[in-house]
Design a protein around this motif. Structure first.
Motif, PDB file in Angstrom:
ATOM      1  N   ASP A 462       0.798  -1.231   0.000  1.00 53.38           N
ATOM      2  CA  ASP A 462       0.000   0.000   0.000  1.00 53.38           C
ATOM      3  C   ASP A 462       0.835   1.288   0.000  1.00 53.38           C
ATOM      4  O   ASP A 462       0.569   2.223   0.748  1.00 53.38           O
ATOM      5  CB  ASP A 462      -0.948   0.015   1.216  1.00 53.38           C
ATOM      6  CG  ASP A 462      -1.888  -1.174   1.230  1.00 53.38           C
ATOM      7  OD1 ASP A 462      -2.301  -1.601   0.120  1.00 53.38           O
ATOM      8  OD2 ASP A 462      -2.190  -1.680   2.316  1.00 53.38           O
ATOM      9  N   HIS A 464       0.716   3.507  -2.173  1.00 52.29           N
ATOM     10  CA  HIS A 464      -0.133   4.608  -2.619  1.00 52.29           C
ATOM     11  C   HIS A 464      -0.793   5.302  -1.430  1.00 52.29           C
ATOM     12  O   HIS A 464      -0.911   6.537  -1.401  1.00 52.29           O
ATOM     13  CB  HIS A 464      -1.204   4.089  -3.595  1.00 52.29           C
ATOM     14  CG  HIS A 464      -2.125   3.090  -3.003  1.00 52.29           C
ATOM     15  ND1 HIS A 464      -1.790   1.768  -2.790  1.00 52.29           N
ATOM     16  CD2 HIS A 464      -3.414   3.227  -2.548  1.00 52.29           C
ATOM     17  CE1 HIS A 464      -2.804   1.122  -2.243  1.00 52.29           C
ATOM     18  NE2 HIS A 464      -3.811   1.982  -2.078  1.00 52.29           N
ATOM     19  N   GLU A 465      -1.227   4.514  -0.431  1.00 54.28           N
ATOM     20  CA  GLU A 465      -1.882   5.106   0.740  1.00 54.28           C
ATOM     21  C   GLU A 465      -0.913   5.996   1.522  1.00 54.28           C
ATOM     22  O   GLU A 465      -1.276   7.088   1.964  1.00 54.28           O
ATOM     23  CB  GLU A 465      -2.422   4.004   1.654  1.00 54.28           C
ATOM     24  CG  GLU A 465      -3.614   3.249   1.088  1.00 54.28           C
ATOM     25  CD  GLU A 465      -4.167   2.236   2.079  1.00 54.28           C
ATOM     26  OE1 GLU A 465      -3.619   2.147   3.208  1.00 54.28           O
ATOM     27  OE2 GLU A 465      -5.133   1.537   1.727  1.00 54.28           O
ATOM     28  N   HIS A 466       0.312   5.539   1.672  1.00 53.00           N
ATOM     29  CA  HIS A 466       1.300   6.308   2.439  1.00 53.00           C
ATOM     30  C   HIS A 466       1.701   7.588   1.705  1.00 53.00           C
ATOM     31  O   HIS A 466       1.961   8.613   2.337  1.00 53.00           O
ATOM     32  CB  HIS A 466       2.520   5.436   2.726  1.00 53.00           C
ATOM     33  CG  HIS A 466       2.186   4.187   3.488  1.00 53.00           C
ATOM     34  ND1 HIS A 466       1.666   4.209   4.770  1.00 53.00           N
ATOM     35  CD2 HIS A 466       2.275   2.868   3.146  1.00 53.00           C
ATOM     36  CE1 HIS A 466       1.457   2.970   5.179  1.00 53.00           C
ATOM     37  NE2 HIS A 466       1.809   2.137   4.203  1.00 53.00           N
ATOM     38  N   ALA A 469      -1.177  10.087   2.041  1.00 52.46           N
ATOM     39  CA  ALA A 469      -1.350  10.565   3.422  1.00 52.46           C
ATOM     40  C   ALA A 469      -0.298  11.606   3.821  1.00 52.46           C
ATOM     41  O   ALA A 469      -0.317  12.107   4.948  1.00 52.46           O
ATOM     42  CB  ALA A 469      -1.285   9.376   4.382  1.00 52.46           C
ATOM     43  N   GLU A 491      -2.458   4.009  -6.924  1.00 49.44           N
ATOM     44  CA  GLU A 491      -3.752   3.512  -6.457  1.00 49.44           C
ATOM     45  C   GLU A 491      -4.576   3.007  -7.635  1.00 49.44           C
ATOM     46  O   GLU A 491      -5.214   1.950  -7.568  1.00 49.44           O
ATOM     47  CB  GLU A 491      -4.496   4.624  -5.725  1.00 49.44           C
ATOM     48  CG  GLU A 491      -5.846   4.172  -5.158  1.00 49.44           C
ATOM     49  CD  GLU A 491      -6.544   5.292  -4.401  1.00 49.44           C
ATOM     50  OE1 GLU A 491      -7.160   5.007  -3.363  1.00 49.44           O
ATOM     51  OE2 GLU A 491      -6.458   6.461  -4.852  1.00 49.44           O
TER      52      GLU A 491
END
Length: 763
Positions: A462, A464-466, A469, A491
């Protein structure tokens, strides 16, 4: 001055010399410029010329032979000794330009005109290290990260610029402008001056200084002109088409008014302009400065047959900056087969050629074959296909496609989006993060980029999430925008199940990848080379029709194959620039399309000069073969692609393949009782008529109409521009016309100069 007598039987010239060679060997005591076509036996001819002059009574100590490099000097020495070994004659001095320059340099130090220097010449490593230190100190701050990452490219650029300045009398500022480098690389001018200050402070000289320093000293001090000039009676110079300003001036000063100078070369093979070579030296300046020399030719080639000779002649006759010499295949030369492949894909055509059953009468092995590219990026899909088929090959520069930074970055992207991160140790994930954050560069300074890479590497999933954020408000606007885009596209591509070629396309479009590459590249050519490498890799992966996981498995197998690849035999992959003076039984030339041959010039380039330079490159490439020549182009109906592939090269029409093949094949097969007239199906041309006349053949058939329509180009509905590509004529007035190009641009052009830049697309 020695006196001369007519040629006598005692000189014992061999029967195999052609009339042209004999005329050169026995020429009188005068300046001479000899135009020698590819494979014309000039080394032997020049050696016999020297033997003739020595037997005429010339003093060998007052004769000087100048060769282009050390290997050419060694070859010529061997040939001269072979020809003169039973004559008992003392032989003249044979030197390279640089060896002669170094001798003068030492003399000028003794005379007090130049400061002393260390006998130990600067090594490439020493020069590169100093160039690296100066690049880091003088380059603008916004290039700092790029410089650290791509040290090799920036060092090569700096050392190349230093050497190029030293091929001319022009100041560094002028050379920089002529090269067309972008403004952010103007630091190279300061780098040159700083390097010179350091070098002189160390009392050291480089290879380039062996010529640059003594010639500058002679140029600035008339007493030195008197010191070096008029010591020789005869000077002979080989490969004069590769001469640059400094070498030309040195020759002029050493010759003075006394020496009679013979220069030998082929202006059609001038392809080292990037090193300062110019065809004008052999075409014009020598004749202007050396009293109307005798003009002689070596027009017979002993390397390739009639079909290649006809191809080459038809192509090069479109250049105006040349000597009008027709290259003729000598009767002793074996026939050379030519094949024109019209293929949608170069790699497919190459594999087909290499897979052909060997001719028992003329077996050609893989080691006998060279594939010659205009630019290295063309080799990427071909090399990968060779690896996949386990066909052995050699590369004469670098490690190959799999190790290019573009291919490594795409591989990193595939690993991230295919969910394989969790299987990797953190150190490997760190390297992937570094690659991804520079593809394209996200705009962070190096310490910040490294910090972010280590942050991402700590996570096995993940990314993309980090990224999404992150506190974008705490970042510079450009970096925030790029990082957000990177997070969004990762993502979007998570679990992407479509073809890997489509995945790369989505990523490139969303991240403005190509614009990012262009913004950091040193030159237009460097940027296009990197982008073409990405295109070539994507096209290869497209041919596999696999997803990201499948592509990674395939690439892993290829890397294993590459690591096991042994050196030595196999097909040679090389660029045309690296193959001058060489030859092979079989030559394959891919990329005969408007993107590569001719290569798209920079907007600021002289379009006509650029086109002539590209013709010379193809001419050199075609004349490297002995037995078989394969030319790969696109189908006539090929439509322009997004990657810049504009369909068949204009050169394909210019070299008149059907005519060259039909007429050349007939010449190969004719016997002594063959008729002396021939009716051809292909339209005949002025070049073919001239060639036929020299072969004592009269041609019959339809005459190809000359492109007289170029006088009224603006009346054609569609036109090709040398820089802007294909467009439609939409308006005209008395002196100009307007063209609407595929890019959307509408531009006006002068009717007076239209013929220099436009051609009519083949229907």
């Amino acid at each position: 001055m020695p006196t001369h007598t007519p040629e006598s039987p005692a000189l014992d010239l061999p029967d195999f010399l052609t009339d042209e060679q004999r005329a050169i060997v026995t020429a009188g005591y005068e300046h001479s410029v000899i135009t020698a076509v590819a494979g014309s036996g000039k080394t032997s001819t020049l050696a016999w010329r020297i033997r003739y002059l020595l037997q005429q009574g010339h003093d060998p100590s007052r004769m000087l032979v100048l060769m282009f490099n050390r290997s050419a000097r060694v070859d010529f020495e061997r040939k001269l000794q072979q020809i003169c070994h039973q004559s008992g004659l003392a032989l003249p001095e044979i030197r390279t330009y640089h060896a002669m320059g170094l001798r003068l340099y030492k003399r000028f130090v003794q005379e007090g005109y130049l400061p002393g220097f260390s006998e130990k010449i600067l090594t490439e490593q020493e020069i590169s290290f100093q160039a690296w230190l100066l690049t880091r100190r003088l380059a603008p701050e916004d290039l700092a990260d790029e410089i650290r990452r791509n040290k090799k490219d920036f060092v090569e650029t700096a050392t190349g610029f230093i050497d190029l300045v030293k091929t001319t009398l022009s100041p560094a500022e002028i050379v920089f402008e002529e090269l067309g480098y972008s403004e952010k690389h103007r630091y190279l001018i300061d780098l040159f001056h700083s390097f010179e200050q350091w070098r002189k402070g160390q009392s050291k000289i480089s290879f380039a200084d062996m010529l640059y320093e003594p010639v500058m000293a002679i140029h600035q001090n008339p007493p030195l002109q008197r010191l070096v000039g008029n010591k020789m009676d005869l000077i002979l110079v080989d490969e004069y088409q590769d001469t640059n300003e400094i070498q030309h001036l040195l020759l002029r000063y050493v010759a003075g008014d006394r020496a009679r100078v013979t220069v030998v070369g082929d202006p059609d093979q001038t392809i080292y302009e990037f090193r300062g070579a110019k065809p004008e030296f052999i075409l014009k300046r020598f004749s202007d400065e050396f009293e109307s020399p005798l003009e002689q030719t070596l027009s017979f080639t002993f390397r390739y047959g009639h079909r290649v000779a006809l191809l080459a002649n038809h192509l090069i006759c479109h250049n105006t900056g040349r000597k009008d010499v027709l290259c003729q295949s000598h009767p002793s030369t074996p026939s050379t087969e030519i094949t024109l492949h019209r293929a949608e894909n170069d790699a497919d055509a190459v594999l087909q050629i290499l897979g052909q059953k060997a001719d028992d009468a003329l077996p050609i092995t893989l080691a006998d074959t060279a594939i010659l590219f205009r630019v290295w990026s063309q080799s990427v899909p071909i090399e990968l296909r060779l690896l996949a088929r386990q066909i052995p090959y050699r590369i004469d520069a670098g490690k190959g496609a799999l190790f290019s930074r573009e291919v490594q970055a795409i591989t990193a992207l595939l690993k991230v989006v295919s969910g394989t991160l969790e299987k990797l140790p953190e150190e490997d994930r760190l390297e992937l993060a570094r690659l991804l954050l520079r593809f394209p560069h996200v705009g962070l300074k190096e310490p910040e980029l490294e910090q972010l890479a280590r942050f991402l590497a700590a996570f096995a999933t993940d990314w993309h999430e980090h990224l999404l954020a992150l506190d974008f408000g705490a970042l510079a606007p450009m970096a925030a925008r790029k990082l957000r885009k990177l997070g969004e596209v990762l993502e979007q591509l998570r679990g992407y199940s479509g073809s890997v070629a489509g995945l790369i396309t989505v990523y490139a479009e969303h991240t403005d990848l190509y614009e990012g590459v262009r913004s950091l590249a040193l030159t237009h050519d460097n940027a296009e080379e990197r982008i073409d490498t990405i295109h070539g890799f994507r096209e290869y992966l497209k041919s596999l029709d696999v997803n990201a996981s499948g592509a990674l498995a395939h690439l892993k197998a290829l890397r294993q194959q590459a690591s096991e690849k042994k050196g030595g035999g196999g097909v040679l992959l090389s660029t045309i620039h690296r193959t001058k003076g060489l030859e092979w039984p079989q030559v394959i030339i891919p990329g005969l399309q408007e993107k590569y041959l001719p290569h798209s010039p920079r907007p600021q380039d002289d379009a006509r000069a650029s086109l002539e330079s590209e013709r010379r490159l193809l001419y050199v490439a075609m004349t490297r073969t002995r037995n078989k020549l394969h030319l790969i182009t696109r189908p006539v109906s090929r439509q322009p692609h997004l990657d810049g592939d504009q369909g068949p090269s204009r050169f394909v029409e210019e070299f008149c393949f059907e005519l060259a093949n039909e007429f050349g094949r007939w010449l190969d097969k004719r016997t002594s009782d063959t008729r002396h007239s021939l009716k051809l199906e292909a339209p005949i041309t002025p070049v073919s008529v001239r060639y036929a006349a020299r072969e004592d053949v009269a041609l019959e058939g339809e005459v190809q109409t000359s492109d007289s329509s170029t006088a009224l180009l603006w009346q054609q509905p569609r036109l090709n521009h040398a820089i802007f590509g294909t467009g439609t004529v939409i308006a005209e007035d008395e002196s100009s016309f307007e063209v609407h190009f595929g890019s959307g641009e509408k531009l006006n052009f002068s009717k007076k100069s239209a013929h220099l830049y436009f051609s009519i697309p083949r229907q």
